[in-house]
Design a protein around this motif. Structure first.
Motif, PDB file in Angstrom:
ATOM      1  N   TYR A 536       0.808  -1.213   0.000  1.00 36.49           N
ATOM      2  CA  TYR A 536       0.000   0.000   0.000  1.00 36.49           C
ATOM      3  C   TYR A 536       0.848   1.273   0.000  1.00 36.49           C
ATOM      4  N   GLU A 537       2.013   1.241   0.609  1.00 40.48           N
ATOM      5  CA  GLU A 537       2.873   2.428   0.603  1.00 40.48           C
ATOM      6  C   GLU A 537       3.357   2.728  -0.827  1.00 40.48           C
ATOM      7  N   LYS A 538       3.790   1.690  -1.524  1.00 44.29           N
ATOM      8  CA  LYS A 538       4.236   1.884  -2.908  1.00 44.29           C
ATOM      9  C   LYS A 538       3.075   2.322  -3.786  1.00 44.29           C
ATOM     10  N   ALA A 539       1.907   1.693  -3.590  1.00 44.03           N
ATOM     11  CA  ALA A 539       0.738   2.045  -4.395  1.00 44.03           C
ATOM     12  C   ALA A 539       0.355   3.498  -4.188  1.00 44.03           C
ATOM     13  N   GLU A 540       0.352   3.958  -2.922  1.00 47.97           N
ATOM     14  CA  GLU A 540      -0.048   5.341  -2.657  1.00 47.97           C
ATOM     15  C   GLU A 540       0.895   6.324  -3.326  1.00 47.97           C
ATOM     16  N   ALA A 541       2.200   6.010  -3.299  1.00 48.55           N
ATOM     17  CA  ALA A 541       3.174   6.884  -3.962  1.00 48.55           C
ATOM     18  C   ALA A 541       2.891   6.966  -5.463  1.00 48.55           C
ATOM     19  N   LEU A 542       2.504   5.845  -6.056  1.00 41.97           N
ATOM     20  CA  LEU A 542       2.201   5.823  -7.489  1.00 41.97           C
ATOM     21  C   LEU A 542       0.926   6.607  -7.800  1.00 41.97           C
ATOM     22  N   TYR A 543      -0.115   6.432  -6.971  1.00 41.52           N
ATOM     23  CA  TYR A 543      -1.360   7.191  -7.179  1.00 41.52           C
ATOM     24  C   TYR A 543      -1.096   8.697  -7.111  1.00 41.52           C
ATOM     25  N   LYS A 544      -0.314   9.102  -6.136  1.00 40.77           N
ATOM     26  CA  LYS A 544      -0.023  10.530  -5.978  1.00 40.77           C
ATOM     27  C   LYS A 544       0.787  11.060  -7.163  1.00 40.77           C
ATOM     28  N   ARG A 545       1.710  10.228  -7.640  1.00 39.48           N
ATOM     29  CA  ARG A 545       2.522  10.628  -8.792  1.00 39.48           C
ATOM     30  C   ARG A 545       1.650  10.808 -10.030  1.00 39.48           C
ATOM     31  N   ALA A 546       0.696   9.893 -10.218  1.00 39.98           N
ATOM     32  CA  ALA A 546      -0.216  10.004 -11.359  1.00 39.98           C
ATOM     33  C   ALA A 546      -1.072  11.262 -11.254  1.00 39.98           C
ATOM     34  N   LEU A 547      -1.513  11.592 -10.037  1.00 38.39           N
ATOM     35  CA  LEU A 547      -2.361  12.776  -9.848  1.00 38.39           C
ATOM     36  C   LEU A 547      -1.588  14.072 -10.043  1.00 38.39           C
ATOM     37  N   VAL A 548      -0.312  14.062  -9.739  1.00 36.81           N
ATOM     38  CA  VAL A 548       0.510  15.247 -10.016  1.00 36.81           C
ATOM     39  C   VAL A 548       0.553  15.502 -11.523  1.00 36.81           C
ATOM     40  N   LEU A 549       0.651  14.393 -12.295  1.00 36.57           N
ATOM     41  CA  LEU A 549       0.718  14.525 -13.749  1.00 36.57           C
ATOM     42  C   LEU A 549      -0.641  14.853 -14.363  1.00 36.57           C
ATOM     43  N   LYS A 550      -1.722  14.294 -13.809  1.00 38.95           N
ATOM     44  CA  LYS A 550      -3.077  14.512 -14.337  1.00 38.95           C
ATOM     45  C   LYS A 550      -4.024  14.846 -13.173  1.00 38.95           C
ATOM     46  N   PRO A 551      -3.904  16.051 -12.592  1.00 39.05           N
ATOM     47  CA  PRO A 551      -4.673  16.366 -11.381  1.00 39.05           C
ATOM     48  C   PRO A 551      -6.181  16.461 -11.600  1.00 39.05           C
ATOM     49  N   GLN A 552      -6.637  16.681 -12.839  1.00 42.29           N
ATOM     50  CA  GLN A 552      -8.064  16.844 -13.106  1.00 42.29           C
ATOM     51  C   GLN A 552      -8.716  15.577 -13.662  1.00 42.29           C
ATOM     52  N   SER A 553      -7.969  14.497 -13.770  1.00 38.89           N
ATOM     53  CA  SER A 553      -8.490  13.290 -14.396  1.00 38.89           C
ATOM     54  C   SER A 553      -9.466  12.561 -13.463  1.00 38.89           C
ATOM     55  N   PRO A 554     -10.714  12.379 -13.891  1.00 43.85           N
ATOM     56  CA  PRO A 554     -11.678  11.636 -13.060  1.00 43.85           C
ATOM     57  C   PRO A 554     -11.222  10.209 -12.787  1.00 43.85           C
ATOM     58  N   TRP A 555     -10.553   9.598 -13.747  1.00 46.38           N
ATOM     59  CA  TRP A 555     -10.110   8.217 -13.570  1.00 46.38           C
ATOM     60  C   TRP A 555      -9.080   8.119 -12.453  1.00 46.38           C
ATOM     61  N   HIS A 556      -8.094   9.008 -12.466  1.00 47.89           N
ATOM     62  CA  HIS A 556      -7.058   8.967 -11.437  1.00 47.89           C
ATOM     63  C   HIS A 556      -7.619   9.372 -10.067  1.00 47.89           C
ATOM     64  N   ILE A 557      -8.496  10.365 -10.049  1.00 45.87           N
ATOM     65  CA  ILE A 557      -9.119  10.780  -8.780  1.00 45.87           C
ATOM     66  C   ILE A 557      -9.926   9.624  -8.198  1.00 45.87           C
ATOM     67  N   GLY A 558     -10.732   8.966  -9.046  1.00 41.76           N
ATOM     68  CA  GLY A 558     -11.541   7.842  -8.580  1.00 41.76           C
ATOM     69  C   GLY A 558     -10.691   6.685  -8.091  1.00 41.76           C
ATOM     70  N   ASN A 559      -9.611   6.370  -8.826  1.00 41.99           N
ATOM     71  CA  ASN A 559      -8.709   5.301  -8.396  1.00 41.99           C
ATOM     72  C   ASN A 559      -8.156   5.570  -7.005  1.00 41.99           C
ATOM     73  N   TYR A 560      -7.728   6.811  -6.779  1.00 37.56           N
ATOM     74  CA  TYR A 560      -7.108   7.140  -5.491  1.00 37.56           C
ATOM     75  C   TYR A 560      -8.139   7.130  -4.374  1.00 37.56           C
ATOM     76  N   GLU A 561      -9.341   7.593  -4.633  1.00 37.85           N
ATOM     77  CA  GLU A 561     -10.389   7.572  -3.601  1.00 37.85           C
ATOM     78  C   GLU A 561     -10.736   6.131  -3.222  1.00 37.85           C
ATOM     79  N   ARG A 562     -10.851   5.268  -4.212  1.00 40.99           N
ATOM     80  CA  ARG A 562     -11.140   3.855  -3.925  1.00 40.99           C
ATOM     81  C   ARG A 562     -10.003   3.206  -3.149  1.00 40.99           C
ATOM     82  N   PHE A 563      -8.777   3.576  -3.507  1.00 37.04           N
ATOM     83  CA  PHE A 563      -7.627   3.049  -2.778  1.00 37.04           C
ATOM     84  C   PHE A 563      -7.662   3.480  -1.313  1.00 37.04           C
ATOM     85  N   LYS A 564      -7.936   4.751  -1.067  1.00 39.95           N
ATOM     86  CA  LYS A 564      -7.959   5.237   0.325  1.00 39.95           C
ATOM     87  C   LYS A 564      -9.056   4.552   1.130  1.00 39.95           C
TER      88      LYS A 564
END
Length: 576
Positions: A536-564
């Motif tokens: 989960y630590e590695k996954a969270e770092a990857l989710y955050k990295r993706a959101l930095v690159l695409k902060p407005q993407s619904p797909w990335h936002i949804g992925n991270y919310e489901r992960f949390k």
């Protein structure tokens, strides 16, 4: 001399020096020494690739006791025990002699087959521009192909004098009225020199001709491994003042010149320089040397001579643009030059390059609209705009109208057909029409990787034909092994359909290494790490990295919310 350090300059420093010499020293010219590495992006295998293939052929023929390829190579007698599969290029002539012993014509036929139908890459087109528009008109090559002459012809430039046999070496003179291509190992069709004696020694006529040449020309070595003795020994025999200026030896990361070449550089106080690629180096050099350099104008001339060649040229230039966005400083400079050099008034493609280089989506939208106003009949530009409207703009109705308009203008454009098929699959759920269009696109252009991967996704998702899908994934990766998107697509398939998690993880990591700024690749890998590695630590770092690159993407936002939410649930403790 062996202990002397070789001077290594930055690419920017070398380009600046060449620009100064070009402008200030009218009596000094550059001669380009090309090897097999320059022809690789044109689809011609390198000496290393051919030598390794022939070693496999010999192993199949000669090894009857079940030894592995590596074991057989160590004991086969080629190279006095120094041969390995990785050093095959250094022993190319010995391998050729052994492989085609008794039937040398079969060897020549195999070389002809490897080079048949190959067209010049972007780098050769740019070299042709330099030859045509500057005084630097000499190429010395160990290659058997005709890519320099083909590139000059493709752009309707002056035809070169091709000296393809040592008996004609007397025609090589420092003062030439037309471009010169000196093929020191002969032409493909004139019994090319591949044997050990021929590759190790240079015929006297070439020695005399090249010595005279280099008194006026500074050698620029690109794509040449320096493994044959003939040219290296000839250069080593020259006196220190026999070469005009300082030889410049270009090499790619991980492929430095061998010791014999380094000895030549030490003797003549030559310069080493690391380049991103043959194509990228030629782009930057053309920008320095050619007045009013305009990449788009080259493409338009090419289009008049053949649309197939024009499309290939644009694809290679687009890949340079894409790889430059987040690449090394040299690659980023390549992309900057490409964007700056195109002139929007002359080509629809110039508008595509300009739009692709604009990070702001609203501004990019306006660039596309301006371009379409100027080129309203360009199916290519309208098709690119339709894809942009679908993603990232998500304006599906307008996107569909643009796809339809593009196909009305050019019903056989395989890229637009495939992109519209993907649109119908993802946005309209019209699977029957989507499949029909995928099949048509692949029939028109069987080796277009984007359509192959998309249709593979379609077959797996909607037809459940996993074997057919996997064949397409593998074909797309065989065609373009460094396509990060295809690697990630296949990884997703291996997870969802084959449960081969180790192979999938290797492909995810490869896709991110190939394109470290792809939020899509990173997001898919994050989902994999969450669901199948529970890290989960590695996954969270990857989710955050993706959101930095695409902060407005619904797909990335949804992925991270489901992960949390999933992680929070795991942390809940219950009292008995």
């Amino acid at each position: 001399m062996a202990g002397m350090e070789i001077t290594e300059w930055t690419l920017e420093g070398v380009l600046d020096e060449m620009e100064v010499i070009h402008g200030a020293m009218k009596d000094r010219q550059f001669a380009f020494i090309l090897g097999a590495g320059a022809s690789f992006t044109s689809g011609i295998p390198t000496g290393q690739g051919l030598a390794q293939k022939w070693l496999k052929d010999l192993h199949l023929r000669e090894c009857s006791d079940g030894r592995s390829l590596e074991q057989w190579i160590a004991e086969c007698g080629i190279g006095n025990g120094e041969l390995t599969f990785q050093t095959a290029a250094e022993h190319y002539p010995q391998i050729f002699e052994r492989r085609f012993d008794g039937d040398r014509e079969a060897g020549y036929a195999e070389l002809e087959s490897a080079m048949e139908g190959k067209s010049p890459s972007l780098g050769y087109s740019l070299l042709a521009e330099i030859i045509q528009h500057t005084r630097h008109k000499v190429v010395v090559t160990t290659n058997f192909d005709n890519l320099v002459a083909d590139a000059l012809a493709m752009h309707a430039h002056q035809s070169p004098l091709v000296v393809a046999h040592e008996s004609l070496a007397g025609f090589v003179r420092p003062q030439m009225r037309r471009p010169l291509v000196a093929k020191i190992h002969r032409d493909l069709y004139l019994h090319p020199i591949n044997d050990l004696d021929g590759v190790s020694t240079m015929e006297q006529g070439w020695k005399v001709a090249l010595k005279k040449l280099f008194q006026y020309f500074t050698p620029i070595v690109v794509g040449y491994g320096g493994n044959d003795g003939s040219l290296m020994d000839m250069l080593m025999e020259l006196d220190e003042d026999d070469i005009a200026g300082r030889m410049i030896w270009c090499y790619r990361e991980g492929s430095p010149p061998p010791e014999k070449a380094r000895s030549v550089l030490r003797k003549h106080k030559g310069i080493l320089v690391k380049i991103p690629s043959f194509d990228g180096f030629m782009l930057q050099l053309a920008d320095k040397l050619v007045t009013n350099f305009d990449v788009a104008a080259i493409a338009e001339r090419t289009a008049k001579l053949g649309m197939d060649r024009a499309d290939r040229y644009r694809e290679q230039a687009n890949r340079l643009t894409e790889s430059s966005l987040h690449g090394s400083p040299a690659e980023q400079r390549t992309g900057e030059i490409l964007t700056q050099s195109v002139r929007s008034s002359q080509s629809w493609w110039a508008w595509e390059i300009k739009a692709k280089a604009e990070p702001d989506e609203v501004k990019r939208d306006k660039i596309y609209q301006e371009g379409i106003k100027q080129f309203p009949s360009s199916a290519e530009l309208i098709g690119y705009y339709a894809a942009f409207l679908e993603l990232p703009r998500r304006n599906y109705d307008l996107a569909e109208s643009m796809f339809i308009k593009a196909l009305e203008l050019d019903p056989n454009n395989a890229r637009n057909i495939g992109n519209y098929a993907s649109f119908l699959e993802d946005r309209r759920e019209d699977y029957e029409q989507a499949e029909s269009l995928y099949k048509k696109a692949i029939e028109l252009e069987p080796n277009f990787v984007g359509n192959l991967s998309n249709y593979a996704n379609f077959l797996a998702e909607h037809k459940k034909d996993f074997d057919a899908a996997e064949l397409l994934y593998k074909k797309s990766l065989a065609l373009e092994p460094k396509n990060s998107w295809s690697n990630c697509n296949y990884a997703n398939f291996l997870v969802e359909r084959r449960k081969d998690f180790d192979a999938a993880e290797a492909l995810y990591e490869k896709s991110i290494k190939l394109d470290p700024e792809s939020a899509w690749n990173i997001g898919n890998y994050a989902n994999f790490i969450t669901n199948h590695r529970k890290n989960y630590e590695k996954a969270e770092a990857l989710y955050k990295r993706a959101l930095v690159l695409k902060p407005q993407s619904p797909w990335h936002i949804g992925n991270y919310e489901r992960f949390k939410a999933k992680r929070a649930k795991k942390k809940v403790t219950y009292k008995s």
